[in-house]
Enzyme design. Structure first.
Site, PDB file in Angstrom:
ATOM      1  N   ASP A 136      -6.967  -3.701  -4.620  1.00 61.81           N
ATOM      2  CA  ASP A 136      -6.563  -2.709  -4.548  1.00 61.81           C
ATOM      3  C   ASP A 136      -7.766  -1.352  -4.888  1.00 61.81           C
ATOM      4  O   ASP A 136      -8.833  -1.903  -5.506  1.00 61.81           O
ATOM      5  CB  ASP A 136      -5.882  -2.807  -5.653  1.00 61.81           C
ATOM      6  CG  ASP A 136      -4.546  -3.489  -5.869  1.00 61.81           C
ATOM      7  OD1 ASP A 136      -4.165  -3.308  -4.326  1.00 61.81           O
ATOM      8  OD2 ASP A 136      -3.798  -4.096  -6.700  1.00 61.81           O
ATOM      9  N   ARG A 187      -5.419   0.265   3.753  1.00 64.61           N
ATOM     10  CA  ARG A 187      -4.186   0.762   3.236  1.00 64.61           C
ATOM     11  C   ARG A 187      -4.441   2.319   2.006  1.00 64.61           C
ATOM     12  O   ARG A 187      -5.198   2.456   1.708  1.00 64.61           O
ATOM     13  CB  ARG A 187      -3.883   0.068   1.769  1.00 64.61           C
ATOM     14  CG  ARG A 187      -2.855   0.370   0.859  1.00 64.61           C
ATOM     15  CD  ARG A 187      -1.696  -0.105  -0.600  1.00 64.61           C
ATOM     16  NE  ARG A 187      -2.032  -1.520  -0.125  1.00 64.61           N
ATOM     17  CZ  ARG A 187      -2.461  -2.168  -1.692  1.00 64.61           C
ATOM     18  NH1 ARG A 187      -2.730  -2.267  -2.702  1.00 64.61           N
ATOM     19  NH2 ARG A 187      -2.355  -3.322  -1.326  1.00 64.61           N
TER      20      ARG A 187
HETATM   21  C1  LIG Z   1       1.786  -0.694  -1.759  1.00 63.88           C
HETATM   22  C2  LIG Z   1       1.123   0.195  -2.491  1.00 63.88           C
HETATM   23  C3  LIG Z   1       0.249   0.035  -3.066  1.00 63.88           C
HETATM   24  C4  LIG Z   1      -0.351   0.697  -3.943  1.00 63.88           C
HETATM   25  N1  LIG Z   1      -1.962   0.935  -4.413  1.00 63.88           N
HETATM   26  C5  LIG Z   1      -2.272   1.711  -4.845  1.00 63.88           C
HETATM   27  C6  LIG Z   1      -3.564   1.092  -4.688  1.00 63.88           C
HETATM   28  O1  LIG Z   1      -4.098   0.677  -4.647  1.00 63.88           O
HETATM   29  N2  LIG Z   1      -4.077   2.430  -5.986  1.00 63.88           N
HETATM   30  C7  LIG Z   1      -3.275   2.889  -6.103  1.00 63.88           C
HETATM   31  O2  LIG Z   1      -4.137   4.328  -7.061  1.00 63.88           O
HETATM   32  N3  LIG Z   1      -1.675   3.384  -6.459  1.00 63.88           N
HETATM   33  C8  LIG Z   1      -2.005   2.855  -5.912  1.00 63.88           C
HETATM   34  N4  LIG Z   1      -0.309   2.612  -4.788  1.00 63.88           N
HETATM   35  C9  LIG Z   1       0.894   3.817  -5.514  1.00 63.88           C
HETATM   36  C10 LIG Z   1       0.249   5.384  -5.417  1.00 63.88           C
HETATM   37  O3  LIG Z   1      -1.210   5.684  -5.523  1.00 63.88           O
HETATM   38  C11 LIG Z   1       0.791   6.177  -5.724  1.00 63.88           C
HETATM   39  O4  LIG Z   1       1.060   5.975  -6.754  1.00 63.88           O
HETATM   40  C12 LIG Z   1       2.718   5.601  -5.338  1.00 63.88           C
HETATM   41  O5  LIG Z   1       2.931   5.589  -4.112  1.00 63.88           O
HETATM   42  C13 LIG Z   1       3.305   6.982  -5.398  1.00 63.88           C
HETATM   43  O6  LIG Z   1       3.386   7.853  -4.415  1.00 63.88           O
HETATM   44  P1  LIG Z   1       3.779   8.121  -2.906  1.00 63.88           P
HETATM   45  O7  LIG Z   1       3.489   8.159  -1.972  1.00 63.88           O
HETATM   46  O8  LIG Z   1       5.180   7.197  -3.236  1.00 63.88           O
HETATM   47  O9  LIG Z   1       4.794   9.613  -2.886  1.00 63.88           O
HETATM   48  P2  LIG Z   1       5.422  10.154  -4.566  1.00 63.88           P
HETATM   49  O10 LIG Z   1       5.100  11.921  -3.973  1.00 63.88           O
HETATM   50  O11 LIG Z   1       4.813   9.748  -5.918  1.00 63.88           O
HETATM   51  O12 LIG Z   1       6.977   9.291  -4.312  1.00 63.88           O
HETATM   52  C14 LIG Z   1       7.466   9.948  -2.672  1.00 63.88           C
HETATM   53  C15 LIG Z   1       9.025   9.259  -3.647  1.00 63.88           C
HETATM   54  O13 LIG Z   1       8.952   8.174  -3.824  1.00 63.88           O
HETATM   55  C16 LIG Z   1       9.724   7.711  -4.598  1.00 63.88           C
HETATM   56  N5  LIG Z   1       8.985   7.251  -5.637  1.00 63.88           N
HETATM   57  C17 LIG Z   1       7.495   7.179  -6.012  1.00 63.88           C
HETATM   58  N6  LIG Z   1       7.163   6.369  -7.059  1.00 63.88           N
HETATM   59  C18 LIG Z   1       8.642   6.322  -7.205  1.00 63.88           C
HETATM   60  C19 LIG Z   1       8.315   5.195  -8.335  1.00 63.88           C
HETATM   61  N7  LIG Z   1       7.749   4.641  -9.628  1.00 63.88           N
HETATM   62  N8  LIG Z   1       9.972   5.042  -8.479  1.00 63.88           N
HETATM   63  C20 LIG Z   1      10.759   5.536  -7.631  1.00 63.88           C
HETATM   64  N9  LIG Z   1      10.765   5.926  -7.413  1.00 63.88           N
HETATM   65  C21 LIG Z   1       9.407   6.972  -6.523  1.00 63.88           C
HETATM   66  C22 LIG Z   1      10.791   9.186  -4.898  1.00 63.88           C
HETATM   67  O14 LIG Z   1      11.960   8.848  -4.245  1.00 63.88           O
HETATM   68  C23 LIG Z   1       9.799   9.981  -5.165  1.00 63.88           C
HETATM   69  O15 LIG Z   1      10.481  11.573  -4.450  1.00 63.88           O
HETATM   70  C24 LIG Z   1       0.470   2.058  -4.466  1.00 63.88           C
HETATM   71  C25 LIG Z   1       1.598   2.214  -3.802  1.00 63.88           C
HETATM   72  C26 LIG Z   1       1.820   1.463  -2.760  1.00 63.88           C
HETATM   73  C27 LIG Z   1       3.406   1.657  -2.473  1.00 63.88           C
END
Ligand SMILES: Cc1cc2nc3c(=O)[nH]c(=O)nc-3n(C[C@H](O)[C@H](O)[C@H](O)COP(=O)(O)OP(=O)(O)OC[C@H]3O[C@@H](n4cnc5c(N)ncnc54)[C@H](O)[C@@H]3O)c2cc1C
Length: 311
Positions: A136, A187
């Protein structure tokens, strides 16, 4: 703007010990625990059960034993030994062999050489069993060290290991080129941490534009990119570019977090896409949980409902 403020508040709260103690008492209570929506359990056995349910619905999984920022080499060693035990439990269970971990959990804050060696110990245990291990990406003070550690284990011959690129960071285009050249799987995420303007885009529009541009670079050159997002606009952009390039659904995958947008997860599987669910578990779930609340303050309502129900 609001997103940044919300991240700041929840990251601040994540550091409060009394809140952490209170949450630990109620959050993972059997059946009613309000954190159970996002955390599969406190034990590997519970995570393995959750993985079985997901696999039966057509999802891939990556198990993440929660923990970060350990302050001593003894704690880093304990986490490493825990991971080696988890490798054995996963092998015995027969579920898919895929793990995610954080280098600060393995001692990166204390000593980079020891953290690298701890990662090597985990890879030594997991590689013969066909595991893939994802490192990560943590906040920006660790970006360079994380890439360097990956390059070190790569130079030792480990190939079933990859890392994460955050589209919010200004440095990410060069980092994607660096990992594409190495041949390591990436990723792509937007980034979960609050970062200063000196290193990161501050507006969501810019983070999204960067996500799409980086997705193109990865689809062009990465061996097997993973697009980790719940944002339908990002998912559509990935699908459209892959279609335009004539890339089949087996050339990349989508990833989402346990308990988030389960409707979208299921819809993608129904369309024939590969979807991997990141399954977090363990006793150290509080900072991870608070980052999820910070991303979507509406989750607080969900949590409060759980607490009231608990009473
Ligand atoms: C498999 C995976 C691994 C990850 N690994 C890392 C990592 O190693 N390092 C890192 O910095 N980040 C990591 N992340 C987190 C990532 O950086 C984002 O913070 C997170 O995915 C929210 O961004 P989004 O792309 O979903 O878009 P956003 O614009 O934040 O969200 C889009 C939509 O998704 C839904 N959504 C998003 N988050 C939530 C929530 N918490 N609860 C409910 N609904 C939500 C909502 O409907 C929102 O409108 C990871 C995410 C995933 C899915």
């Amino acid at each position: 703007m609001f997103a940044a403020a919300s991240k700041a508040v929840f990251h601040g709260l994540a550091g409060l010990r009394p809140l952490q103690r209170l949450a630990s008492r109620y959050g993972m209570a059997p059946d009613t625990g309000f954190a159970r929506r996002f955390i599969a359990g406190e034990s590997a056995a519970e995570a393995i059960d959750a993985a079985r349910v997901l696999a039966a619905r057509g999802f891939g999984v990556s198990l993440d034993y929660l923990g970060e920022s350990v302050a001593t080499l003894e704690l880093a060693d304990a986490a490493t030994r825990d991971y080696v035990r988890i490798v054995e439990e996963v092998v015995a269970s027969g579920i898919e062999r895929n793990l995610s971990l954080k280098l600060t959990q393995l001692g990166l804050d204390v000593d980079r050489a020891t953290a690298t060696d701890n990662l090597r110990r985990i890879l030594e245990a997991s590689t013969p069993h066909g595991f893939f291990v994802r490192i990560d990406m943590e906040n920006s003070p660790y970006t360079e060290a994380t890439l360097a550690v990956l390059e070190t284990v790569w130079s030792l011959g480990y190939r079933d290991v990859g890392t994460v690129i955050q589209s919010c960071l200004l440095r990410s285009p060069a980092d994607v080129d660096r990992l594409n050249a190495l041949g390591a799987r990436v990723r792509l995420v937007k980034g979960a941490y609050r970062e200063p303007a000196s290193v990161a885009h501050q507006r969501m529009g810019e983070v999204n534009d960067a996500y799409v541009a980086l997705a193109h670079r990865l689809l062009d050159r990465n061996p097997y990119p993973a697009f980790a997002t719940h944002d339908p606009a990002m998912i559509d952009a990935v699908k459209a570019y892959a279609r335009q390039r004539g890339l089949g659904q087996e050339r990349y995958e989508f990833q989402m977090l346990y308990g988030i947008r389960r409707d979208l997860q299921a819809a993608l599987v129904a369309e024939g896409f590969r979807v991997r669910v990141y399954v977090p578990f363990g006793k150290e779930w509080f900072p991870y949980f608070m980052r999820r609340l910070g991303e979507r303050p509406a989750n607080v309502g969900f949590v409060l409902k759980g607490i009231l129900h608990d009473r």
